[in-house]
Write an enzyme that holds these catalytic residues in place. Structure first.
Site, PDB file in Angstrom:
ATOM      1  N   ARG A 201       0.818  -1.194  -0.063  1.00  0.00           N
ATOM      2  CA  ARG A 201       0.047  -0.087   0.023  1.00  0.00           C
ATOM      3  C   ARG A 201       0.977   1.167  -0.106  1.00  0.00           C
ATOM      4  O   ARG A 201       1.632   1.462   0.863  1.00  0.00           O
ATOM      5  CB  ARG A 201      -0.917  -0.148   1.134  1.00  0.00           C
ATOM      6  CG  ARG A 201      -1.695  -1.207   1.218  1.00  0.00           C
ATOM      7  CD  ARG A 201      -2.784  -1.393   2.324  1.00  0.00           C
ATOM      8  NE  ARG A 201      -3.704  -0.223   2.576  1.00  0.00           N
ATOM      9  CZ  ARG A 201      -4.590   0.049   3.592  1.00  0.00           C
ATOM     10  NH1 ARG A 201      -4.478  -0.859   4.637  1.00  0.00           N
ATOM     11  NH2 ARG A 201      -5.497   0.879   3.763  1.00  0.00           N
TER      12      ARG A 201
ATOM     13  N   SER B 168      -6.582   9.970   1.263  1.00  0.00           N
ATOM     14  CA  SER B 168      -6.854  11.223   1.952  1.00  0.00           C
ATOM     15  C   SER B 168      -5.986  10.929   3.319  1.00  0.00           C
ATOM     16  O   SER B 168      -5.689  11.740   4.225  1.00  0.00           O
ATOM     17  CB  SER B 168      -8.442  11.461   2.292  1.00  0.00           C
ATOM     18  OG  SER B 168      -8.984  10.174   2.994  1.00  0.00           O
TER      19      SER B 168
ATOM     20  N   ASP C  70     -15.574   3.491   0.874  1.00  0.00           N
ATOM     21  CA  ASP C  70     -15.900   2.199   1.538  1.00  0.00           C
ATOM     22  C   ASP C  70     -17.250   1.643   1.362  1.00  0.00           C
ATOM     23  O   ASP C  70     -17.534   0.629   1.089  1.00  0.00           O
ATOM     24  CB  ASP C  70     -15.585   2.348   3.033  1.00  0.00           C
ATOM     25  CG  ASP C  70     -13.993   2.444   3.317  1.00  0.00           C
ATOM     26  OD1 ASP C  70     -13.287   2.141   2.568  1.00  0.00           O
ATOM     27  OD2 ASP C  70     -13.665   2.688   4.348  1.00  0.00           O
TER      28      ASP C  70
ATOM     29  N   LYS D 192     -11.211  -7.281  11.562  1.00  0.00           N
ATOM     30  CA  LYS D 192     -10.387  -6.045  11.418  1.00  0.00           C
ATOM     31  C   LYS D 192     -11.305  -4.912  12.040  1.00  0.00           C
ATOM     32  O   LYS D 192     -10.756  -3.978  12.582  1.00  0.00           O
ATOM     33  CB  LYS D 192     -10.021  -5.832  10.084  1.00  0.00           C
ATOM     34  CG  LYS D 192      -9.569  -4.556   9.595  1.00  0.00           C
ATOM     35  CD  LYS D 192      -9.088  -4.332   8.156  1.00  0.00           C
ATOM     36  CE  LYS D 192      -8.408  -2.840   7.774  1.00  0.00           C
ATOM     37  NZ  LYS D 192      -6.975  -2.965   8.377  1.00  0.00           N
TER      38      LYS D 192
END
Length: 442
Positions: free
Chosen positions: A124, A172, A325, A425
């Site tokens: 990432r 962001s 999301d 998670k």
């Protein structure tokens, strides 16, 4: 649920009931770090119990922050302003909401730190944040591929030479990390800190969350639209004493979707018309698809069609840049639309817990949907009558993939969710709560 290789979903017909949402992941990890950086003590209630928050709590303890025992979502943190431990190796899992902000805070404080995570975290990107921090003189070294974790932080000479520029088009979280850490540097340098955004800033509602929470801890940020943000030289975080965490609006999307396709009513509590989270806007997406959506203080409720009995949602073509999301939930709902659905401006999916565009494309096709995708878009044509296929749905070690595809149980195909424990998670009990809302088909 943890440790199960798979979960066979019972064929669902109706959904109704009420869900008290777990705390917001985005808010929880921001508040934990702000409380650690603040003067005074902060009692946090409604804290999310999840892999990501446990990673942040463990890191703060390792850095010398006094963190109380977590009990029923409550924890007390004694602020330190500056981390007492100046040398540490931190393992941060796949928690971007921990890795990015801690990178900025540690880089601007000075010290010697190594930050690493799971293999996906090392895929990432973090280069735009590192580039911005290096403008402050931070010493940051890539320990693997340039532009990606793991990182070594230390050895720089921190300074303020003028505005710092950060790319806004990838994540962001880079801007959030700089904003949250800026008061640390403002206090250290005695100078105002200005952060300028380069390119089109994505996921703006998440920046609104950051600014709102910073204000609750006593730091107001001057801004020029979405182009520049200034933190005053006298900015100091001060603990609010007590801080309640909102329910997770992204998680709310799955339950609100159940009301839209299972008749309803389904009500979520913990978020409502006064929420600071952008993902509450997903309820408006459901309304555009034909659902009846109602709001109140601290709750949202949906009613809708019964897709298991032939009802259909209205197809959509929408820009989901602001709610990436929750957009995943919309992609799964496209299975029940009356025509092809298009999701635009979702390029940030590529650098999330997995490449979500590729993962969603792959798994929707397994169920019989016609799927096309590009760099930042996804188009889903619902399965033709008789075209649904039984499927083993891969979750790609991504909690949101598992939760989204629970909605596929309302179709005529048999659905098996692989590695359902990945929901730990953000919501370890998700499938138990989900099952409590359903009426199975005979």
């Amino acid at each position: 649920m943890s440790g199960l290789a798979y979960l066979d979903l019972p064929a669902a017909r109706l959904a109704r009931g009420e869900v008290a949402l777990p705390g917001s992941k985005s808010i929880s990890n921001r508040v934990l770090l702000l409380a650690a950086l603040a003067e005074g003590s902060t009692e946090i209630t409604g804290l999310l119990d999840s892999d990501d928050t446990r990673v942040m709590l463990a890191a703060l303890r390792q850095l010398g922050v006094s963190v109380g025992e977590v009990a029923d979502g409550c924890v007390t943190i004694e602020g330190v302003a500056r981390f007492p431990t100046e040398q540490a190796e931190l393992f941060l899992g796949n928690a971007g909401t921990a890795f990015r902000p801690l990178t900025a805070a540690l880089a601007l404080m000075g010290g010697d730190y190594r930050l690493s995570g799971v293999p996906r975290m090392h895929e990432r990107p973090i280069g735009d944040l590192v580039d911005a921090l290096r403008q402050f003189g931070a010493g940051i070294e890539y320990l693997g591929q340039a532009g990606y974790p793991p990182l070594r932080i230390g050895g720089g000479s921190i300074r303020v030479d003028g505005p710092v520029r950060v790319e806004g088009s990838v994540s962001s979280q880079f801007l959030t990390a700089l904003l949250m850490a800026a008061p640390v540097l403002a206090r250290r340098s005695g100078q105002d800190i200005t952060i300028e955004v380069v390119g089109e800033l994505i996921s703006k509602p998440y920046i609104e969350i950051t600014l709102n929470l910073m204000a609750r801890f006593g730091v107001s940020v001057r801004r020029d639209g979405w182009r520049a943000f200034t933190i005053a030289r006298d900015a100091v975080y001060r603990g609010p004493g007590r801080m309640a965490i909102e329910g997770d609006a992204s998680t709310a999307s799955y339950f609100l979707a159940l009301g839209a396709i299972g008749g309803g009513p389904v009500r979520v509590t913990g978020v409502g018309e006064d929420s600071i989270q952008g993902d509450v806007a997903f309820a408006a997406t459901l309304a555009a698809m034909g659902a009846d959506v109602r709001y109140g203080p601290g709750w949202i409720e949906t009613r809708g069609v019964r897709v298991a009995e032939g009802g259909r949602l209205k197809a959509f073509d929408a820009d989901f840049n602001l709610i990436p999301d929750a957009a995943m939930t919309a992609a799964t709902l496209a299975l029940y639309a009356d025509g092809p659905c298009r999701l635009r401006n979702i390029g940030s999916w590529r650098v999330k817990e997995t490449d979500r565009i590729h993962a969603m494309h792959t798994e929707l096709e397994k169920l019989g949907a016609g799927v096309q995708s590009g760099a930042d878009w996804l188009e889903v044509a619902p399965p033709e009558p008789g075209g649904w296929r039984d499927a083993h749905i891969g979750t790609w070690d991504d909690h949101r993939m598992a939760m989204c595809f629970s909605l596929a149980a309302f179709g005529p195909a048999a659905v098996r969710i692989l590695d359902p424990g990945c929901v730990s998670k953000t919501f370890p009990d998700y499938f138990d709560v989900y099952a409590g809302l359903l009426a199975a088909r005979d």
